[in-house]
Design a protein around this motif. Structure first.
Motif, short mmCIF file in Angstrom:
data_model
loop_
_atom_site.label_atom_id
_atom_site.label_comp_id
_atom_site.label_asym_id
_atom_site.label_seq_id
_atom_site.Cartn_x
_atom_site.Cartn_y
_atom_site.Cartn_z
N GLN A 125 -19.16 10.81 33.18
CA GLN A 125 -19.53 12.07 33.70
C GLN A 125 -20.22 13.49 32.50
O GLN A 125 -19.84 13.98 32.46
CB GLN A 125 -17.85 12.88 33.29
CG GLN A 125 -16.80 12.16 33.85
CD GLN A 125 -15.12 12.51 33.61
OE1 GLN A 125 -15.18 13.39 34.50
NE2 GLN A 125 -14.27 11.66 32.92
N ASP A 126 -21.80 13.01 32.38
CA ASP A 126 -22.44 13.24 32.03
C ASP A 126 -21.83 13.46 30.82
O ASP A 126 -22.84 14.54 30.31
CB ASP A 126 -22.72 15.15 32.59
CG ASP A 126 -23.43 14.83 34.02
OD1 ASP A 126 -23.90 13.13 34.07
OD2 ASP A 126 -22.57 15.22 35.11
N MET A 127 -20.77 13.27 29.65
CA MET A 127 -20.87 13.04 28.27
C MET A 127 -21.40 11.92 27.30
O MET A 127 -21.29 10.55 28.04
CB MET A 127 -19.46 13.74 28.13
CG MET A 127 -19.40 14.67 28.72
SD MET A 127 -17.30 14.85 28.53
CE MET A 127 -16.61 13.98 29.37
N VAL A 128 -21.78 12.04 26.31
CA VAL A 128 -22.12 11.10 25.69
C VAL A 128 -20.92 10.80 24.50
O VAL A 128 -20.65 12.07 23.34
CB VAL A 128 -23.35 10.86 24.87
CG1 VAL A 128 -23.55 10.02 24.23
CG2 VAL A 128 -24.23 10.35 25.56
N LEU A 129 -19.71 9.73 23.80
CA LEU A 129 -19.50 9.55 22.75
C LEU A 129 -18.98 8.44 22.29
O LEU A 129 -20.34 7.31 22.80
CB LEU A 129 -17.70 9.55 23.16
CG LEU A 129 -17.50 11.51 23.92
CD1 LEU A 129 -17.67 10.62 25.74
CD2 LEU A 129 -15.99 11.21 24.10
#
Length: 218
Positions: A125-129
């Protein structure tokens, strides 16, 4: 990551122990029956599998707390994706088929989590973790939905105590303050996320925090 596995295993076990009649009962999610919620868990398991095999090179932009989007508007069940889940769940027709699908893909998601390098950066979802933070965030997902699953099933097993405690920690960080110590972890989560209306006495104990609630997390 161990807590992810324990919480997920407990939730899948709770589903496996449902009777066919239980699938037609309401869940704790507005507008969803238990069968709809179980179908949503299938989609959740797919998301876990997809995310864990979607590596990213960029620096993490979110962690296990900031992963979650928060609003003050409870869901009505009218969202197009929510409505799609209802149609998908009805298409299974037999509860046993839905149980089988969740066990199949859910077991795969569980194995993928156990094999994942917690330092691996993943994208969703367009996030980086990091994978560790992503899986830690999902402890909240599994715990809240476990509570939703058994909302009208008083004899069903509750989520693991450590999952309830960890989810409370996340919700308190999102809220920016702690719930009253007199609140059990379960009650703090139900009230904090709008799954239960606080009593007058509980509202008085919440003080200024009551004005921030509910925290609709998704």
């Amino acid at each position: 990551m161990d807590l992810f596995s324990r919480s997920w295993a407990a939730l899948r076990t709770a589903v496996a122990e449902l009777s066919d009649e239980d699938f037609e009962k309401p869940s704790g999610c507005a507008g969803w029956l238990v069968r709809d919620l179980v179908c949503h868990l299938v989609i959740d398991a797919q998301d876990v599998l997809i995310t864990l095999v979607t590596p990213a090179e960029a620096e993490p932009t979110r962690d296990s707390v900031t992963y979650w989007a928060v609003s003050n508007t409870p869901p009505t069940g009218d969202d197009p994706l929510d409505a799609l889940i209802v149609r998908l769940a009805a298409a299974y027709e037999e509860p046993g088929l839905l149980k089988f699908h969740l066990d199949d893909i859910g077991s795969a998601a569980g194995r993928a989590a156990e094999l994942a390098d917690p330092t691996l950066r993943v994208s969703t979802q367009d996030m980086v973790l990091t994978a560790g933070d992503y899986l830690s965030a999902y402890v909240l997902e599994w715990t809240l939905h476990h509570l939703d699953l058994i909302a009208h099933l008083p004899d069903a097993a509750e989520p693991p105590a450590e999952g309830l405690a960890r989810t409370r920690e996340i919700v308190e960080k999102i809220a920016g303050t702690a719930f009253p110590a007199s609140f059990s972890d379960k009650d703090a989560l139900l009230i904090g996320t709008g799954r239960r209306v606080p009593t007058d006495a509980e509202r008085a104990e919440l003080g200024e925090l009551a004005a921030k609630l509910p925290l609709v997390i998704g």
